[in-house]
Design a protein around this motif. Sequence first.
Motif, mmCIF file in Angstrom:
data_model
loop_
_atom_site.group_PDB
_atom_site.id
_atom_site.type_symbol
_atom_site.label_atom_id
_atom_site.label_comp_id
_atom_site.label_asym_id
_atom_site.label_seq_id
_atom_site.Cartn_x
_atom_site.Cartn_y
_atom_site.Cartn_z
ATOM 1 N N ASN A 174 -3.113 -12.079 -11.614
ATOM 2 C CA ASN A 174 -3.150 -11.997 -13.030
ATOM 3 C C ASN A 174 -3.598 -10.576 -13.488
ATOM 4 O O ASN A 174 -3.622 -10.118 -14.659
ATOM 5 N N TRP A 175 -4.332 -9.999 -12.381
ATOM 6 C CA TRP A 175 -4.941 -8.550 -12.676
ATOM 7 C C TRP A 175 -3.847 -7.403 -13.313
ATOM 8 O O TRP A 175 -2.935 -7.637 -12.781
ATOM 9 N N ARG A 176 -4.413 -6.794 -14.208
ATOM 10 C CA ARG A 176 -3.512 -5.633 -14.469
ATOM 11 C C ARG A 176 -4.484 -4.191 -14.185
ATOM 12 O O ARG A 176 -5.486 -4.065 -14.686
ATOM 13 N N SER A 177 -3.965 -3.679 -13.148
ATOM 14 C CA SER A 177 -4.878 -2.570 -12.390
ATOM 15 C C SER A 177 -4.361 -1.202 -12.804
ATOM 16 O O SER A 177 -3.191 -0.850 -12.925
ATOM 17 N N VAL A 178 -5.311 -0.148 -12.450
ATOM 18 C CA VAL A 178 -5.200 1.376 -12.550
ATOM 19 C C VAL A 178 -5.124 1.754 -10.970
ATOM 20 O O VAL A 178 -6.083 1.438 -10.428
ATOM 21 N N ILE A 179 -4.070 2.540 -10.600
ATOM 22 C CA ILE A 179 -4.163 3.613 -9.496
ATOM 23 C C ILE A 179 -4.744 4.774 -9.761
ATOM 24 O O ILE A 179 -4.324 5.451 -10.545
ATOM 25 N N THR A 180 -6.198 5.142 -8.952
ATOM 26 C CA THR A 180 -6.480 6.474 -9.132
ATOM 27 C C THR A 180 -6.373 7.532 -8.020
ATOM 28 O O THR A 180 -6.406 6.837 -6.882
ATOM 29 N N CYS A 181 -5.733 8.215 -7.988
ATOM 30 C CA CYS A 181 -5.345 9.302 -6.876
ATOM 31 C C CYS A 181 -6.390 10.361 -6.592
ATOM 32 O O CYS A 181 -6.131 11.144 -5.925
ATOM 33 N N ILE A 182 -7.497 10.180 -7.044
ATOM 34 C CA ILE A 182 -8.735 11.090 -6.676
ATOM 35 C C ILE A 182 -9.091 11.093 -5.373
ATOM 36 O O ILE A 182 -9.227 12.158 -4.486
ATOM 37 N N PRO A 183 -9.328 9.891 -4.746
ATOM 38 C CA PRO A 183 -9.879 9.842 -3.224
ATOM 39 C C PRO A 183 -8.712 10.781 -2.556
ATOM 40 O O PRO A 183 -9.114 11.713 -1.529
ATOM 41 N N GLY A 184 -7.530 10.473 -2.735
ATOM 42 C CA GLY A 184 -6.484 11.086 -1.737
ATOM 43 C C GLY A 184 -6.286 12.771 -1.999
ATOM 44 O O GLY A 184 -6.065 13.523 -1.344
ATOM 45 N N THR A 185 -6.540 13.057 -3.518
ATOM 46 C CA THR A 185 -6.510 14.552 -3.838
ATOM 47 C C THR A 185 -7.537 15.276 -3.180
ATOM 48 O O THR A 185 -7.355 16.275 -2.607
ATOM 49 N N MET A 186 -8.911 14.431 -3.062
ATOM 50 C CA MET A 186 -9.896 15.114 -2.420
ATOM 51 C C MET A 186 -9.653 15.416 -0.913
ATOM 52 O O MET A 186 -10.238 16.367 -0.392
ATOM 53 N N ALA A 187 -9.166 14.344 -0.525
ATOM 54 C CA ALA A 187 -9.099 14.366 0.972
ATOM 55 C C ALA A 187 -7.956 15.658 1.291
ATOM 56 O O ALA A 187 -8.189 16.327 2.405
#
Length: 320
Positions: free
Chosen positions: A61-74
Motif C-alpha cells: 500500500n506504500w506510495r514511494s519516491v525514487i531518488t536517483c542521487i546515489p546513482g548520479t554520484m556514482a
Amino acid sequence: MDILSGAYASVPADSSWDQQTEQLFYKTLKEDVAISGLEIPFSGQLNRFGNEWFYAQLNSNWRSVITCIPGTMAELSKDPYFGIASDNEVGRSKAIKFYQQANQQIQQFNSYFNKQMVTHVLIHSAPTINEQVPSSVRALVKSLNELQQWDWHGAKLVIEHCDAQVNTQHSEKGFMRIEDEIDAITTVNKHAKQRLGISINWGRSAIEAKSCNGPVEHIKQCIKADLLTGLIFSGASDTSDVYGVWKDSHMPPQFNDFDCINNRDSVLNEEQVKRCMQLQAGTKLDFVGCKISLLPNKQSLATRIKYIQKTLAMIKDCIN
C-alpha cells in the motif's frame, strides 16, 4: 500529502548488517502506519540484495519516491561530465541513458505489484560545476524536454535541489543554482505533457547557504514559481565532529524529549521544521518526509527505527 521515510540512509554504510537484519528493519517500517512510503535509491538497482528481495520487504500500500542521487554520484565518480545539465554532450547523453534505466526499473516495480507503486522520480541537475566542467540552463532544458516525453508509468518528474556551487566555497554536490533550475523547469512546463516540480532537501539547502535560512529561501522561491512539490528533512551541522561541518551526511534533528550526544549540534530542530511547514501551508505538497543517518555505524536497529519514528512524528506534529 504522503509521509515518506528515506530509510535507506539509516542502513549502515558498511557491511555490518546482513540480509536478515535488513529484512527485520524493513519489516518494522512496513508495520508503521505513520509511513505512507519510502524514498528509494536508484543506482542501477533498488537494493544491494536485489530488486526481487527488496519488493518482498515492502508494504504493497506504500506510495514511494525514487531518488536517483546515489546513482548520479556514482556516475560522477567515473565521469565528471555526467549529468542532464552538462554542456558536454557525451556526458549529457550518458545521463539520459541512466534515466532510461531508472524508467525501466519503475516499470518492473509496478509490474511486480500490478499497480502504480512510484509516485515521483527525483532527478538532479548534475554535473558538479567547475571551470573545466560547465553546465547550462540550455542543456537542462534540452534534457528535461526529452525526459518528460517518456512514459513514466504514472510517476511525476521532480528536480531535487542539491547544494549549488557558490563562488569559491566548498560544495558537497555543486550542482545548478535553484534560480536556474526554476528557469529551466518553467520553460519546459510551458509545453510539457506533465508539469515538472522541485523538491527541497532541507540539509542540502542549509549546506549551500551555511545557514538555516537557506531552506526557507529556497522554499519561498519554489512557492513563488508554483513548483514546490516535496520537502525532505535531512539535517546538517556547523560544528559536528561525527557528521562533519556542513556535510551532506543526513544528520538527524535535535529532539526536545529524546536526544543523543551525536545530534545535539544539528541545526535542524522542531523550530526549523515548523518554520518550513508553516511556510508551505498554502501550497499542496505531494510529499514530505525525512532522510537521516545514524553515526557511528554501531547504532542498533532499534535505535535507528526510533530516530526515524521520532523525526516523522516531529514533522507530523508540525503539519497539524
